[in-house]
Design a protein around this motif. Structure first.
Motif, PDB file in Angstrom:
ATOM      1  N   ILE A   1       0.843  -1.199   0.000  1.00 26.02           N
ATOM      2  CA  ILE A   1       0.000   0.000   0.000  1.00 26.02           C
ATOM      3  C   ILE A   1       0.877   1.247   0.000  1.00 26.02           C
ATOM      4  O   ILE A   1       0.613   2.200  -0.737  1.00 26.02           O
ATOM      5  CB  ILE A   1      -0.960  -0.018   1.205  1.00 26.02           C
ATOM      6  CG1 ILE A   1      -1.960  -1.171   1.047  1.00 26.02           C
ATOM      7  CG2 ILE A   1      -1.678   1.319   1.359  1.00 26.02           C
ATOM      8  CD1 ILE A   1      -2.874  -1.373   2.233  1.00 26.02           C
ATOM      9  N   SER A   2       1.918   1.243   0.784  1.00 25.38           N
ATOM     10  CA  SER A   2       2.847   2.369   0.834  1.00 25.38           C
ATOM     11  C   SER A   2       3.477   2.621  -0.532  1.00 25.38           C
ATOM     12  O   SER A   2       3.610   3.769  -0.970  1.00 25.38           O
ATOM     13  CB  SER A   2       3.918   2.104   1.882  1.00 25.38           C
ATOM     14  OG  SER A   2       4.764   3.202   2.015  1.00 25.38           O
TER      15      SER A   2
ATOM     16  N   LYS B   1      -7.630  -7.216   0.809  1.00 29.26           N
ATOM     17  CA  LYS B   1      -6.650  -7.956   1.616  1.00 29.26           C
ATOM     18  C   LYS B   1      -5.348  -8.220   0.863  1.00 29.26           C
ATOM     19  O   LYS B   1      -4.307  -8.405   1.478  1.00 29.26           O
ATOM     20  CB  LYS B   1      -7.240  -9.299   2.064  1.00 29.26           C
ATOM     21  CG  LYS B   1      -8.250  -9.179   3.168  1.00 29.26           C
ATOM     22  CD  LYS B   1      -7.641  -8.642   4.415  1.00 29.26           C
ATOM     23  CE  LYS B   1      -7.193  -9.738   5.327  1.00 29.26           C
ATOM     24  NZ  LYS B   1      -6.711  -9.264   6.601  1.00 29.26           N
ATOM     25  N   LYS B   2      -5.393  -8.225  -0.452  1.00 23.55           N
ATOM     26  CA  LYS B   2      -4.198  -8.470  -1.257  1.00 23.55           C
ATOM     27  C   LYS B   2      -3.410  -7.195  -1.532  1.00 23.55           C
ATOM     28  O   LYS B   2      -2.414  -7.225  -2.232  1.00 23.55           O
ATOM     29  CB  LYS B   2      -4.583  -9.130  -2.576  1.00 23.55           C
ATOM     30  CG  LYS B   2      -5.208 -10.495  -2.398  1.00 23.55           C
ATOM     31  CD  LYS B   2      -5.622 -11.080  -3.729  1.00 23.55           C
ATOM     32  CE  LYS B   2      -6.286 -12.420  -3.514  1.00 23.55           C
ATOM     33  NZ  LYS B   2      -6.778 -12.975  -4.786  1.00 23.55           N
TER      34      LYS B   2
ATOM     35  N   ASP C   1     -10.050  -3.808   8.684  1.00 24.08           N
ATOM     36  CA  ASP C   1     -10.873  -4.867   9.244  1.00 24.08           C
ATOM     37  C   ASP C   1     -10.479  -6.155   8.534  1.00 24.08           C
ATOM     38  O   ASP C   1      -9.448  -6.192   7.855  1.00 24.08           O
ATOM     39  CB  ASP C   1     -12.373  -4.547   9.121  1.00 24.08           C
ATOM     40  CG  ASP C   1     -12.849  -4.363   7.686  1.00 24.08           C
ATOM     41  OD1 ASP C   1     -12.206  -4.898   6.750  1.00 24.08           O
ATOM     42  OD2 ASP C   1     -13.880  -3.704   7.482  1.00 24.08           O
ATOM     43  N   HIS C   2     -11.263  -7.182   8.662  1.00 21.28           N
ATOM     44  CA  HIS C   2     -10.874  -8.466   8.092  1.00 21.28           C
ATOM     45  C   HIS C   2     -10.986  -8.516   6.566  1.00 21.28           C
ATOM     46  O   HIS C   2     -10.522  -9.465   5.952  1.00 21.28           O
ATOM     47  CB  HIS C   2     -11.692  -9.599   8.718  1.00 21.28           C
ATOM     48  CG  HIS C   2     -13.160  -9.491   8.463  1.00 21.28           C
ATOM     49  ND1 HIS C   2     -13.981  -8.652   9.195  1.00 21.28           N
ATOM     50  CD2 HIS C   2     -13.954 -10.097   7.561  1.00 21.28           C
ATOM     51  CE1 HIS C   2     -15.208  -8.762   8.740  1.00 21.28           C
ATOM     52  NE2 HIS C   2     -15.227  -9.623   7.764  1.00 21.28           N
ATOM     53  N   ARG C   3     -11.571  -7.489   5.926  1.00 21.57           N
ATOM     54  CA  ARG C   3     -11.717  -7.483   4.474  1.00 21.57           C
ATOM     55  C   ARG C   3     -10.938  -6.384   3.763  1.00 21.57           C
ATOM     56  O   ARG C   3     -10.443  -6.593   2.663  1.00 21.57           O
ATOM     57  CB  ARG C   3     -13.189  -7.337   4.096  1.00 21.57           C
ATOM     58  CG  ARG C   3     -14.052  -8.503   4.505  1.00 21.57           C
ATOM     59  CD  ARG C   3     -15.488  -8.208   4.231  1.00 21.57           C
ATOM     60  NE  ARG C   3     -15.844  -7.057   5.068  1.00 21.57           N
ATOM     61  CZ  ARG C   3     -16.936  -6.343   4.953  1.00 21.57           C
ATOM     62  NH1 ARG C   3     -17.793  -6.615   4.024  1.00 21.57           N
ATOM     63  NH2 ARG C   3     -17.178  -5.334   5.756  1.00 21.57           N
ATOM     64  N   GLU C   4     -10.857  -5.206   4.376  1.00 19.89           N
ATOM     65  CA  GLU C   4     -10.313  -4.046   3.679  1.00 19.89           C
ATOM     66  C   GLU C   4      -9.417  -3.204   4.582  1.00 19.89           C
ATOM     67  O   GLU C   4      -9.496  -3.283   5.799  1.00 19.89           O
ATOM     68  CB  GLU C   4     -11.451  -3.135   3.193  1.00 19.89           C
ATOM     69  CG  GLU C   4     -12.406  -3.769   2.247  1.00 19.89           C
ATOM     70  CD  GLU C   4     -13.580  -2.857   1.919  1.00 19.89           C
ATOM     71  OE1 GLU C   4     -14.266  -3.170   0.938  1.00 19.89           O
ATOM     72  OE2 GLU C   4     -13.832  -1.868   2.629  1.00 19.89           O
TER      73      GLU C   4
END
Length: 144
Positions: free
Chosen positions: A99-100, A136-137, A118-121
């Motif tokens: 992400i960075s 998540k990826k 959270d557990h999805r995003e």
């Protein structure tokens, strides 16, 4: 009829208690070990104003609020769920590498000031007020 009124009163009391957040001030040492490690790693020089435990009917969480207004939220196990540094850059190492890398490539003049997961995003707010959502990826799925 009296039983019906008693049941109704119990239901109303239960619903009222479910909706009310219950905060309890605690000490830093009462945080889960993961949260204490995270704070000592990323916020060692920051002055803490308040540490509190939020008890909800279905979940338990922790908030740490710093003197400058920054805030970190943790889940019941002490894993961070939100880090908000208001207008300051997030400490290095909090934003996942993929992400960075995306932020540096697409928004070289901006820096992340808030991250929530959270557990999805994972949602990231940048200094230029752009909000990015990643799956998540680590793939970008939304821009706000």
């Amino acid at each position: 009829m009296k039983k019906m009124m008693l049941i109704l009163a119990c239901v109303i009391t239960l619903v009222t208690n479910v909706k009310a957040d219950n905060y309890q001030a605690i000490t830093l040492t009462q945080l889960p070990a993961n949260a204490q490690t995270f704070l000592s790693t990323h916020f060692s020089g920051s002055k803490i104003s308040l540490v509190r435990k939020e008890i909800d009917i279905l979940e338990l969480s922790y908030d740490v609020i710093f003197a400058d207004g920054s805030k970190v939220e943790f889940d019941r196990r002490g894993h961070w769920t939100e880090v908000d540094c208001l207008t300051q850059p997030l400490p290095a190492g909090i934003v996942p590498a993929d992400i960075s890398k995306h932020i540096k490539a697409q928004y070289p003049q901006a820096y992340p000031t808030k991250i929530e997961r959270d557990h999805r995003e994972t949602d990231v707010k940048l200094s230029n007020r752009v909000e990015l959502t990643f799956n998540k990826k680590g793939q970008l799925i939304d821009i706000d």
